[in-house]
Design a protein around this motif. Structure first.
Motif, PDB file in Angstrom:
ATOM      1  N   MET A 180       0.820  -1.211   0.000  1.00 25.33           N
ATOM      2  CA  MET A 180       0.000   0.000   0.000  1.00 25.33           C
ATOM      3  C   MET A 180       0.852   1.259   0.000  1.00 25.33           C
ATOM      4  N   THR A 181       0.259   2.351  -0.491  1.00 28.16           N
ATOM      5  CA  THR A 181       0.861   3.678  -0.324  1.00 28.16           C
ATOM      6  C   THR A 181      -0.174   4.583   0.312  1.00 28.16           C
ATOM      7  N   VAL A 182       0.291   5.412   1.239  1.00 25.69           N
ATOM      8  CA  VAL A 182      -0.574   6.337   1.969  1.00 25.69           C
ATOM      9  C   VAL A 182      -0.026   7.745   1.769  1.00 25.69           C
ATOM     10  N   ARG A 183      -0.906   8.680   1.395  1.00 25.07           N
ATOM     11  CA  ARG A 183      -0.491  10.077   1.163  1.00 25.07           C
ATOM     12  C   ARG A 183      -1.356  10.998   2.026  1.00 25.07           C
ATOM     13  N   THR A 184      -0.692  11.883   2.747  1.00 26.69           N
ATOM     14  CA  THR A 184      -1.378  12.883   3.571  1.00 26.69           C
ATOM     15  C   THR A 184      -0.528  14.149   3.596  1.00 26.69           C
TER      16      THR A 184
END
Length: 427
Positions: A281-285
């Motif tokens: 997964m990749t998470v962007r914030t």
């Protein structure tokens, strides 16, 4: 006969009398040649030996004091091919101008005459444009030394795509060894803007990125007897569906977040329920608080689904955040961004300088700012033929095998923007 000093003075005076546009015009054939050379010979992250040698040699030829190779990875046997080039011109501030140098593991499909000659490797993110812009900026600034005072620090950064290069150069003590800048600027090409147009934005500009591995563990068995198993495939499907509620129901609509499952692997045969399923997964914030909350939610949801399925505690999901592949959000110092936007609008025209939207892609450029202790900002330069934008066609994105900047107008806009920005900060 005139003395050598007098001839040099006359030459410098003639160069300074030329406009930035005229100097770029003069250098453009050479710069286009360099760009095509870089595009045809891309090198992957942590392997940029020939690329960095080219950048270092050209900067050295322009009179910069070059330190190369520079940087220190955590990996003990890895060479960091960072480039640091210094040009002093009297007393004044120090401006760091940064370019990344690495390419991507992508098979090029642009059909360009100067297509990549390294199979499976491509400058699909435009780092060849960035390096050529850095070299063009260096050439013009050396011709305009009568118009600025201070120190120009040019940085060729390796391993941006694996978010290791900035840390490696900081770990090696770049600021202790060559000086700490007063301002930091960089440029990135943009696959949705007209070639040569400059985009800017104050505040959060690029997202933080976290790479997350999730292993859903079950108890495998025969596909005809699911009642005797704890099926990780079904749990993985429920997990992916439940992840969508993190953004839609747990995150404020006023905050930005992206949770993407880019890869899922489980099982080897149609009639065998596997013991586990792996998800990448990749998470962007943007905001640190949102980042922390999203990562916690991923782990909570994974464990909750396993618990509901009756998976024993010793087979609970494994959630791993890869520290070496994570980077903080890129913060554009608002005061610096506004100052440069005003100077760029003045010298390039309002139609060529636009306040753009922030992006959810990620960068490690912000590391050089030492957690906002040094004012830093990243600009964008459009790289697309305006006619293609007007046509409404689907444009290749960055990292696409078909992404190819319109080189000359992109370089013209990028170089002028970086020269104008440097002169503004060094005047």
């Amino acid at each position: 006969m005139k003395s050598v000093a007098a001839l040099l003075f006359l030459a410098a005076a003639a160069a300074s009398a030329q406009t930035i546009d005229q100097l770029i015009d003069r250098e453009m054939p050479s710069l286009l040649s360099t760009y095509k050379q870089l595009h045809a010979a891309p090198e992957l992250s942590m392997q940029e030996k020939k690329t960095s040698e080219l950048v270092a040699s050209q900067l050295r030829a322009l009179g910069f004091d070059v330190t190369y190779p520079f940087g220190q990875y955590n990996e003990p046997n890895a060479t960091c091919y960072g480039v640091v080039a210094i040009l002093k011109n009297g007393s004044g501030p120090t401006v760091l101008v940064r370019s990344d140098m690495d390419a991507l593991p992508v098979e090029e499909q642009t059909g360009a005459a100067y297509v990549s000659q390294n199979k499976g490797v491509m400058h699909a993110c435009g780092h060849d444009i960035h390096m050529t812009t850095l070299l063009g900026t260096a050439k013009v600034l050396t011709e305009l030394k009568s118009k600025w005072h201070g120190t120009v620090m040019l940085v060729g950064q390796p391993a941006e795509e694996v978010v290791k290069g900035a840390d490696a150069m900081l770990r090696a003590g770049i600021y202790d060894k060559v000086g700490k800048p007063d301002f930091i600027i960089a440029l990135h090409d943009n696959a949705n803007m007209p070639a040569g147009q400059i985009g800017w934005f104050p505040g959060y500009f690029m997202a933080s990125a976290d790479s997350v591995n999730v292993t859903i563990r079950g108890m495998g068995g025969h596909g005809a007897s699911p009642q005797s198993t704890k099926d990780p495939v079904v749990m993985a499907a429920e997990f992916i569906t439940a992840l969508q509620t993190i953004v839609s129901r747990e995150t404020s609509p006023l905050d930005s977040a992206v949770v993407t499952v880019g890869s899922i692997h489980g099982g080897a045969k149609r009639n065998v329920i596997p013991d586990e399923v792996q998800l990448l997964m990749t998470v962007r914030t943007y905001k640190p608080g949102v980042r922390k909350q999203v990562l916690a939610s991923i782990e909570r949801i994974a464990r909750g689904i396993a618990l509901a399925a009756g998976v024993p505690a010793d087979r609970a999901p494994v959630v791993e955040v890869l520290a070496g592949e994570s980077t903080d959000a890129t913060w554009n110092d608002p005061a610096l961004s506004e100052r440069l936007a005003k100077a760029l609008t003045r010298d390039m025209g309002a139609a060529n300088v636009v306040k753009m939207d922030p992006l959810m892609v990620s960068e490690d450029f912000g590391r050089f700012a030492l957690d906002r202790k040094i004012p830093a900002t990243m600009l964008n330069v459009g790289a697309v033929d305006p006619a293609r934008i007007a046509s409404g066609e689907r444009l290749p994105s960055l990292h696409s095998s078909q992404f190819l900047p319109v080189a000359e107008p992109t370089l013209r806009g990028g170089i002028k923007a970086m020269v104008v920005s440097s002169l503004e900060l060094l005047k």
